[in-house]
Design a protein around this motif. Structure first.
Motif, PDB file in Angstrom:
ATOM      1  N   ARG A  19       0.832  -1.196   0.000  1.00  0.00           N
ATOM      2  CA  ARG A  19       0.000   0.000   0.000  1.00  0.00           C
ATOM      3  C   ARG A  19       0.875   1.258   0.000  1.00  0.00           C
ATOM      4  O   ARG A  19       1.738   1.437   0.868  1.00  0.00           O
ATOM      5  CB  ARG A  19      -0.929  -0.018   1.203  1.00  0.00           C
ATOM      6  CG  ARG A  19      -2.112   0.921   1.106  1.00  0.00           C
ATOM      7  CD  ARG A  19      -3.043   0.721   2.285  1.00  0.00           C
ATOM      8  NE  ARG A  19      -3.699  -0.581   2.249  1.00  0.00           N
ATOM      9  CZ  ARG A  19      -3.496  -1.561   3.137  1.00  0.00           C
ATOM     10  NH1 ARG A  19      -2.615  -1.395   4.109  1.00  0.00           N
ATOM     11  NH2 ARG A  19      -4.162  -2.698   3.044  1.00  0.00           N
ATOM     12  N   GLY A  20       0.695   2.101  -1.042  1.00  0.00           N
ATOM     13  CA  GLY A  20       1.461   3.337  -1.168  1.00  0.00           C
ATOM     14  C   GLY A  20       2.769   3.202  -1.926  1.00  0.00           C
ATOM     15  O   GLY A  20       3.453   4.201  -2.168  1.00  0.00           O
ATOM     16  N   ARG A  21       3.103   1.977  -2.358  1.00  0.00           N
ATOM     17  CA  ARG A  21       4.350   1.775  -3.102  1.00  0.00           C
ATOM     18  C   ARG A  21       4.168   2.124  -4.577  1.00  0.00           C
ATOM     19  O   ARG A  21       3.094   1.935  -5.163  1.00  0.00           O
ATOM     20  CB  ARG A  21       4.811   0.319  -2.980  1.00  0.00           C
ATOM     21  CG  ARG A  21       5.030  -0.160  -1.554  1.00  0.00           C
ATOM     22  CD  ARG A  21       6.200   0.537  -0.877  1.00  0.00           C
ATOM     23  NE  ARG A  21       7.453   0.300  -1.565  1.00  0.00           N
ATOM     24  CZ  ARG A  21       8.226  -0.759  -1.352  1.00  0.00           C
ATOM     25  NH1 ARG A  21       7.852  -1.695  -0.472  1.00  0.00           N
ATOM     26  NH2 ARG A  21       9.372  -0.895  -1.994  1.00  0.00           N
ATOM     27  N   GLY A 102      12.504   1.719  -4.518  1.00  0.00           N
ATOM     28  CA  GLY A 102      13.144   1.256  -3.297  1.00  0.00           C
ATOM     29  C   GLY A 102      13.848  -0.074  -3.469  1.00  0.00           C
ATOM     30  O   GLY A 102      14.583  -0.503  -2.582  1.00  0.00           O
ATOM     31  N   GLY A 103      13.593  -0.767  -4.612  1.00  0.00           N
ATOM     32  CA  GLY A 103      14.360  -1.959  -4.927  1.00  0.00           C
ATOM     33  C   GLY A 103      13.640  -3.281  -4.785  1.00  0.00           C
ATOM     34  O   GLY A 103      14.052  -4.281  -5.381  1.00  0.00           O
ATOM     35  N   GLU A 104      12.573  -3.342  -3.991  1.00  0.00           N
ATOM     36  CA  GLU A 104      11.861  -4.606  -3.848  1.00  0.00           C
ATOM     37  C   GLU A 104      11.062  -4.912  -5.120  1.00  0.00           C
ATOM     38  O   GLU A 104      10.842  -4.048  -5.961  1.00  0.00           O
ATOM     39  CB  GLU A 104      10.936  -4.565  -2.631  1.00  0.00           C
ATOM     40  CG  GLU A 104      11.673  -4.548  -1.304  1.00  0.00           C
ATOM     41  CD  GLU A 104      10.725  -4.546  -0.133  1.00  0.00           C
ATOM     42  OE1 GLU A 104      10.862  -5.394   0.748  1.00  0.00           O
ATOM     43  OE2 GLU A 104       9.843  -3.658  -0.106  1.00  0.00           O
ATOM     44  N   ARG A 105      10.632  -6.165  -5.223  1.00  0.00           N
ATOM     45  CA  ARG A 105       9.887  -6.599  -6.401  1.00  0.00           C
ATOM     46  C   ARG A 105       8.691  -7.457  -5.995  1.00  0.00           C
ATOM     47  O   ARG A 105       8.731  -8.161  -4.995  1.00  0.00           O
ATOM     48  CB  ARG A 105      10.790  -7.404  -7.346  1.00  0.00           C
ATOM     49  CG  ARG A 105      11.891  -6.587  -8.004  1.00  0.00           C
ATOM     50  CD  ARG A 105      12.898  -7.461  -8.719  1.00  0.00           C
ATOM     51  NE  ARG A 105      13.752  -8.158  -7.771  1.00  0.00           N
ATOM     52  CZ  ARG A 105      14.685  -9.031  -8.110  1.00  0.00           C
ATOM     53  NH1 ARG A 105      14.877  -9.326  -9.383  1.00  0.00           N
ATOM     54  NH2 ARG A 105      15.437  -9.627  -7.199  1.00  0.00           N
ATOM     55  N   VAL A 106       7.644  -7.360  -6.806  1.00  0.00           N
ATOM     56  CA  VAL A 106       6.487  -8.246  -6.669  1.00  0.00           C
ATOM     57  C   VAL A 106       6.655  -9.331  -7.723  1.00  0.00           C
ATOM     58  O   VAL A 106       6.807  -9.034  -8.907  1.00  0.00           O
ATOM     59  CB  VAL A 106       5.160  -7.504  -6.880  1.00  0.00           C
ATOM     60  CG1 VAL A 106       3.980  -8.469  -6.746  1.00  0.00           C
ATOM     61  CG2 VAL A 106       5.033  -6.346  -5.909  1.00  0.00           C
TER      62      VAL A 106
END
Length: 281
Positions: A19-21, A102-106
């Motif tokens: 949420r918010g990303r 930010g670097g993370e992935r789904v």
């Protein structure tokens, strides 16, 4: 296949994480996994979109994005959606990768490739036949509406519960479990159930779904939540997957038959079979 409790658990976990990303990139590693468009069109439509909410409709995972777009996943048999760090090494069954600021992935992973993802506007989603034709949600279903659904068909009750156009989100696990709780044989005709039996079935269905959600779903084979953890409700199953074992109530051996093409486990002593020629209460 993940059913309502499993998809609800995933949606809640992803909502907390996403949420918010903001989305900054997309990789479609297996084109057949997406509905409509290609990598470049998805990149153009998704770039800079913010994930506002993650929810569920039936067995569908629905991500609401800024600008009126909806990213929808159907996990089918072995699909998984979770958030991974930048250090994660993409594997051969990771078919869709969404990069976040930010670097993370789904990651959408599906070993058997039965699942899919779709990108829709609000009008497109409403017009999509699969979504448009979904029945009401069982957790908010009222007794009068449920009775009307059952009274409208002579089909076997197990088949009615599995029919996503009649009621959305129920699969084999929770159909078997709710029928056991209500004392109804899976081959009973839906229209033969009395008001009290129909109400007992709806109560049992809501109870087992709520309990399964609280336990994080049932991990029978592949299911994992948004954090990669297994569900816990499988240890509480009364009949599903227990064919030949003793009934928890009467200790008679549980029997297995096929209804609507699916394996159905039930207790021949605790679950009565109702037909339109003989209505029971």
């Amino acid at each position: 296949m993940p059913e309502l409790p499993e998809v609800e658990t995933i949606a809640r976990g992803l909502g907390t994480l996403l949420r918010g990303r903001t989305i900054v990139g997309v990789e479609i590693r297996y084109p057949e996994i997406v509905l409509g468009g290609d990598g470049s069109s998805w990149e153009q439509r998704l770039a800079t979109r913010t994930i506002q909410e993650v929810g569920r409709r039936g067995k569908l995972l629905v991500c609401t994005l800024s600008g009126g777009l909806f990213l929808v996943f159907h996990l089918k048999m072995t699909g998984r959606v979770w958030v991974v760090p930048l250090s994660y090494r993409v594997c051969m069954h990771d078919h869709l990768v969404i990069h976040l600021q930010g670097g993370e992935r789904v990651v959408f992973n599906d070993q058997r490739k039965f699942g899919y993802a779709g990108l829709f506007t609000a009008d497109e989603l409403a017009a999509w036949p699969f979504y448009r034709d979904l029945g009401p949600e069982p957790l908010t279903l009222t007794p009068p509406v449920f009775r009307k659904i059952l009274a409208s068909t002579r089909a076997r009750i197990k088949a009615v519960l599995l029919d996503q156009k009649r009621i959305a989100g129920i699969g084999n696990i929770y159909a078997d479990e709710s029928l056991f709780r209500a004392g109804i044989h899976p081959c009973s005709q839906a229209c033969a159930l009395s008001v009290s039996r129909a109400d007992a079935l709806l109560d049992g269905l809501k109870e087992v779904l709520a309990e399964a959600i609280k336990a994080g779903g049932s991990s029978i084979r592949d299911y994992r939540n948004a954090h990669g953890d297994r569900g816990l409700f499988q240890v509480n199953l009364s009949v599903y997957g227990r064919g030949g074992l003793a009934c928890n109530r009467c200790h008679a051996p549980l029997e297995v038959i096929r209804v609507a093409g699916r394996t159905s486990t039930f207790c021949p002593h605790c679950q009565a079979c109702f037909k339109i020629t003989s209505r029971h209460d």
